[in-house]
Design a protein around this motif. Structure first.
Motif, PDB file in Angstrom:
ATOM      1  N   GLY A  84       0.809  -1.217   0.000  1.00 48.99           N
ATOM      2  CA  GLY A  84       0.000   0.000   0.000  1.00 48.99           C
ATOM      3  C   GLY A  84       0.841   1.265   0.000  1.00 48.99           C
ATOM      4  O   GLY A  84       0.301   2.376   0.025  1.00 48.99           O
ATOM      5  N   ASP A  85       2.167   1.127  -0.034  1.00 47.82           N
ATOM      6  CA  ASP A  85       3.065   2.294   0.006  1.00 47.82           C
ATOM      7  C   ASP A  85       2.997   3.024  -1.333  1.00 47.82           C
ATOM      8  O   ASP A  85       3.436   2.508  -2.361  1.00 47.82           O
ATOM      9  N   ILE A  86       2.453   4.238  -1.304  1.00 49.06           N
ATOM     10  CA  ILE A  86       2.219   5.010  -2.524  1.00 49.06           C
ATOM     11  C   ILE A  86       3.514   5.305  -3.278  1.00 49.06           C
ATOM     12  O   ILE A  86       3.520   5.470  -4.509  1.00 49.06           O
ATOM     13  N   LYS A  87       4.637   5.350  -2.557  1.00 42.82           N
ATOM     14  CA  LYS A  87       5.928   5.630  -3.214  1.00 42.82           C
ATOM     15  C   LYS A  87       6.234   4.581  -4.284  1.00 42.82           C
ATOM     16  O   LYS A  87       6.859   4.880  -5.305  1.00 42.82           O
ATOM     17  N   TYR A 308      -6.205   9.368   9.806  1.00 45.50           N
ATOM     18  CA  TYR A 308      -6.439   9.296   8.359  1.00 45.50           C
ATOM     19  C   TYR A 308      -5.916  10.562   7.681  1.00 45.50           C
ATOM     20  O   TYR A 308      -5.137  10.497   6.721  1.00 45.50           O
ATOM     21  N   PHE A 309      -6.316  11.715   8.200  1.00 48.71           N
ATOM     22  CA  PHE A 309      -5.893  12.968   7.586  1.00 48.71           C
ATOM     23  C   PHE A 309      -4.394  13.206   7.740  1.00 48.71           C
ATOM     24  O   PHE A 309      -3.748  13.782   6.862  1.00 48.71           O
ATOM     25  N   SER A 310      -3.842  12.733   8.847  1.00 50.85           N
ATOM     26  CA  SER A 310      -2.402  12.842   9.060  1.00 50.85           C
ATOM     27  C   SER A 310      -1.642  12.052   7.997  1.00 50.85           C
ATOM     28  O   SER A 310      -0.642  12.519   7.442  1.00 50.85           O
ATOM     29  N   MET A 311      -2.148  10.856   7.701  1.00 52.92           N
ATOM     30  CA  MET A 311      -1.508  10.033   6.672  1.00 52.92           C
ATOM     31  C   MET A 311      -1.668  10.662   5.291  1.00 52.92           C
ATOM     32  O   MET A 311      -0.777  10.584   4.448  1.00 52.92           O
ATOM     33  N   ASN A 315       1.640  11.786   2.860  1.00 52.05           N
ATOM     34  CA  ASN A 315       1.841  11.151   1.556  1.00 52.05           C
ATOM     35  C   ASN A 315       0.998  11.859   0.502  1.00 52.05           C
ATOM     36  O   ASN A 315      -0.099  12.327   0.792  1.00 52.05           O
ATOM     37  N   ASN A 316       1.522  11.920  -0.703  1.00 56.80           N
ATOM     38  CA  ASN A 316       0.760  12.537  -1.783  1.00 56.80           C
ATOM     39  C   ASN A 316      -0.065  11.460  -2.486  1.00 56.80           C
ATOM     40  O   ASN A 316       0.457  10.714  -3.315  1.00 56.80           O
ATOM     41  N   TYR A 321      -8.109   9.510  -2.946  1.00 62.00           N
ATOM     42  CA  TYR A 321      -9.020   9.487  -1.798  1.00 62.00           C
ATOM     43  C   TYR A 321      -9.998  10.661  -1.814  1.00 62.00           C
ATOM     44  O   TYR A 321     -10.593  10.986  -0.785  1.00 62.00           O
ATOM     45  N   ASN A 322     -10.171  11.276  -2.970  1.00 58.84           N
ATOM     46  CA  ASN A 322     -11.086  12.429  -3.069  1.00 58.84           C
ATOM     47  C   ASN A 322     -12.495  12.103  -2.596  1.00 58.84           C
ATOM     48  O   ASN A 322     -13.139  12.896  -1.924  1.00 58.84           O
TER      49      ASN A 322
END
Length: 431
Positions: A84-87, A308-311, A315-316, A321-322
């Motif tokens: 799940g790591d967006i990088k 959730y918002f912190s994550m 991360n970009n 998640y719009n």
């Protein structure tokens, strides 16, 4: 792992795929799945990391061998799926752009791979440009038409999607059947969708193709949940993790059954916490927030929403998640205007009933009932059968004093409580 990405929109579904009912017979048994929780080893991740090292060394030694970049990219994509790591998703994109530029966007498989990456990022219009570019090249046309179906469905271009679906028609093809299932689900014909997905599963079993079996079992788990066939859903998710113990999507499906069907919040949290140690994505915090809300634990609910918002800040995630951001912001009068802004972006990116629903819902929550009704009647009513969208529609009708339109939706929603989740039971009854 290529086939796992055939229809990302079926797999990238994140939060409210399943739903709730009154507490009744016990479906799950912790002994069935506990052995899959908190596993230290993930053979798929280890293999992908070793492959990246292997192909990177080869590329460093021979930088003119551009084909190595696609090999490295495919393995970063696997890492994204499992961690799940967006990088890792962005690294895949970077390598595929490098590869495509070296080939001057003339190699169709590499162009399609970048389009699929953009689908995962919710960059659907860019994916469509690439899909059309691949079609123009001409090579591997049927594979490109599968991709075009996927993209057109995401963009709400349904007539175009069907054209591509008809071109690839083959009742013995796994890829065709899963898309036919997707199309019937979109039309609201869940029974037919399940029939085609089961035919696809039968092909996967006949060919003994592990990747296709995992894919079809996990998606059938979803479909059975939609249909209220909770035991079948559970069995299908268990089949998935028996083949791939690290397949977090199926474990999350089991967590939803434990929470929504059985109302066992402690066990649901245990499963989610175990998954999140290896596959950490923001939506897990939203699910934990829902569970805390059901428990009446306000501080835990807020804590998880803040996490959730912190994550999201760390991360970009782009537009990925719009939908969830808009729904959260719409819940609070102080942030509902933000929901409108996000929903407008979503409508511009993908003018589907789902996107217009976000916009109508946001307008309702800033008190503009008439605007909400106008959007809903024009772009949502009769165009989506997803329970949460139907709930929003009912609320919009109710706020505009249209009880005759509200009641049939309420009756329908009462049979969809498993899918909506326990927190909606009271809300639906109050319609």
């Amino acid at each position: 792992m290529k086939t796992l990405k055939i229809i990302p929109f079926l797999v990238f579904t994140i939060l409210l795929i399943f739903g709730c009912e009154t507490k009744s017979e016990q479906i799950t048994n912790a002994d069935d799945y506990t052995k899959y929780l908190g596993l230290k080893d993930n053979k798929s991740v280890t293999f992908a990391q070793n492959e990246i090292d292997f192909w990177q060394k080869k590329f460093d030694a021979a930088p003119n061998q551009i084909s190595y970049l696609s090999q490295i990219a495919a393995n970063y994509s696997t890492l994204f799926e499992y961690t799940g790591d967006i990088k890792n998703l962005y690294k895949t994109e970077e390598l595929l752009i490098q590869s495509n530029e070296a080939y001057d966007y003339s190699r169709v498989s590499t162009v399609r791979s970048l389009a699929r990456n953009y689908i995962s990022q919710h960059r659907f219009k860019e994916a469509l440009v690439l899909a059309n570019k691949a079609l123009a090249i001409g090579e591997g046309k049927k594979e490109t038409q599968k991709l075009l179906f996927d993209v057109q469905m995401e963009l709400g271009n349904y007539p175009e999607a069907v054209k591509n679906l008809n071109v690839i028609r083959d009742m013995n093809s796994f890829d065709y059947l899963i898309r036919l299932a997707k199309w019937n689900d979109h039309k609201g014909d869940l029974e037919t969708a399940i029939t085609f997905m089961e035919k696809a599963r039968d092909i996967a079993e006949k060919e003994d193709n592990k990747v296709l079996k995992i894919w079809s079992y996990s998606n059938l788990g979803d479909f059975y949940g939609h249909a209220g066939r909770i035991q079948d859903s559970y069995d299908s998710f268990l089949k998935t993790v028996a083949l791939d113990p690290n397949y977090s999507y199926a474990l999350k499906g089991i967590a939803w059954i434990v929470f929504s069907k059985e109302r066992n919040t402690e066990e649901a949290n245990r499963i989610i916490d175990a998954i999140a140690t290896t596959h950490n994505t923001p939506d897990f915090y939203l699910l934990k927030s829902q569970i805390a809300q059901f428990d009446g634990n306000k501080s835990e609910e807020i804590k998880n929403r803040n996490a959730y918002f912190s994550m999201m800040e760390k991360n970009n995630y782009g537009a990925m998640y719009n939908k969830y951001n808009a729904l959260i912001y719409a819940e609070d009068k102080n942030t509902a205007q933000k929901a409108i802004e996000i929903a407008k972006i979503e409508v511009a990116h993908r003018p589907t009933a789902d996107s217009y629903d976000l916009l109508a819902w946001a307008y309702l929550n800033v008190g503009d009932n008439k605007k909400a009704l106008e959007i809903a009647q024009l772009h949502v009513a009769g165009k989506s059968f997803e329970p949460k969208i139907q709930y929003h529609l009912a609320m919009i009708y109710k706020s505009n004093n249209l009880p005759l339109k509200t009641k049939p939706i309420k009756d329908e929603l009462l049979s969809s409580l498993y899918e909506l989740g326990p927190n909606f039971e009271k809300k639906v009854n109050q319609l």
